[in-house]
Design a protein around this motif. Sequence first.
Motif, short mmCIF file in Angstrom:
data_model
loop_
_atom_site.label_atom_id
_atom_site.label_comp_id
_atom_site.label_asym_id
_atom_site.label_seq_id
_atom_site.Cartn_x
_atom_site.Cartn_y
_atom_site.Cartn_z
N TYR A 1 -10.85 13.24 4.95
CA TYR A 1 -9.99 12.37 5.78
C TYR A 1 -8.73 12.00 4.99
O TYR A 1 -7.63 12.03 5.54
CB TYR A 1 -10.74 11.10 6.20
CG TYR A 1 -9.85 10.13 6.94
CD1 TYR A 1 -9.52 10.35 8.27
CD2 TYR A 1 -9.30 9.02 6.30
CE1 TYR A 1 -8.68 9.50 8.95
CE2 TYR A 1 -8.47 8.16 6.96
CZ TYR A 1 -8.15 8.39 8.29
OH TYR A 1 -7.32 7.53 8.96
N GLY A 2 -8.88 11.65 3.72
CA GLY A 2 -7.74 11.30 2.87
C GLY A 2 -6.77 12.45 2.74
O GLY A 2 -5.55 12.27 2.79
N LYS A 3 -7.30 13.65 2.59
CA LYS A 3 -6.46 14.84 2.46
C LYS A 3 -5.68 15.09 3.75
O LYS A 3 -4.48 15.35 3.73
CB LYS A 3 -7.33 16.05 2.12
CG LYS A 3 -6.57 17.33 1.92
CD LYS A 3 -7.50 18.46 1.58
CE LYS A 3 -6.77 19.78 1.50
NZ LYS A 3 -7.68 20.90 1.26
N GLN A 4 -6.35 14.98 4.90
CA GLN A 4 -5.70 15.17 6.18
C GLN A 4 -4.64 14.10 6.42
O GLN A 4 -3.55 14.39 6.93
CB GLN A 4 -6.73 15.18 7.31
CG GLN A 4 -7.59 16.40 7.33
CD GLN A 4 -8.70 16.30 8.36
OE1 GLN A 4 -8.89 15.27 9.01
NE2 GLN A 4 -9.46 17.38 8.50
N TRP A 5 -4.97 12.87 6.07
CA TRP A 5 -4.01 11.77 6.23
C TRP A 5 -2.76 12.04 5.40
O TRP A 5 -1.64 11.89 5.88
CB TRP A 5 -4.66 10.44 5.80
CG TRP A 5 -3.70 9.29 5.86
CD1 TRP A 5 -3.41 8.53 6.94
CD2 TRP A 5 -2.89 8.80 4.79
NE1 TRP A 5 -2.47 7.59 6.62
CE2 TRP A 5 -2.13 7.74 5.28
CE3 TRP A 5 -2.74 9.15 3.45
CZ2 TRP A 5 -1.24 7.02 4.52
CZ3 TRP A 5 -1.84 8.44 2.68
CH2 TRP A 5 -1.10 7.38 3.21
N TYR A 6 -2.95 12.47 4.16
CA TYR A 6 -1.84 12.76 3.26
C TYR A 6 -0.99 13.91 3.82
O TYR A 6 0.24 13.84 3.82
CB TYR A 6 -2.38 13.12 1.87
CG TYR A 6 -1.30 13.46 0.88
CD1 TYR A 6 -0.51 12.47 0.32
CD2 TYR A 6 -1.08 14.79 0.51
CE1 TYR A 6 0.49 12.79 -0.58
CE2 TYR A 6 -0.09 15.11 -0.39
CZ TYR A 6 0.70 14.11 -0.94
OH TYR A 6 1.68 14.42 -1.83
#
Length: 155
Positions: free
Chosen positions: A5-10
Motif C-alpha cells: 500500500y505504501g509503495k502504491q501510495w508513493y
Amino acid sequence: INAEYGKQWYQRRVRGLVQKLLFEPSQMLKVGFLCLLAESLINVLIVEKVRYTEIDWKAYMDEVEGFINGTYDYTQLKGDTGPLVYPAGFVYVFTGLYYITNQGANIKLAQYLFGFLYLVFYGLIVMILKKTEAVPPSFCSSLLLLHIVFIQYLL
C-alpha cells in the motif's frame, strides 16, 4: 499488505506531482526556472567542451569594421561570406559586441554573451507564458527554435 500500500501510495503521489508539473499552467515558473538552470549548465558545457566552429563571426566583424571605419553604404559592407544583408540594428548590436570582445578576437566572451542573451529571452518567454495561464509547463521543452537561434553562436 502495508508495504505494498505504501509503495502504491508513493507511486501515485510521484505520478501526480509529475503530471502537475508538466500540465498545470500554475506550475510554469517552477518548471521554467528548472529548465533555465538546465539550459545554463548546457550553455556552459557547450562553450567549454565543444570546439568552436567558425561560421559567420569573422564575416560579421569584418562588416562591422567597415561600418566603424565610416562606410555607411550597404553595398560596400562585406565580409568573408559576402555582402551585409542584415538591417542596421544588426550593425549597431554587433558594433557593441565588436568593442566588448576586443574587435571580435575574444570569441569565448562572445559565446558567453550570446548564452546570457539566450537565457534572458528564455526567461522572458517563460514569464509571458506564465502570465497567459493557458500554456502547460511542458511547453518549456518546446522552445527548441529559440535554443537553435542562439546556440549557433555558441558553437
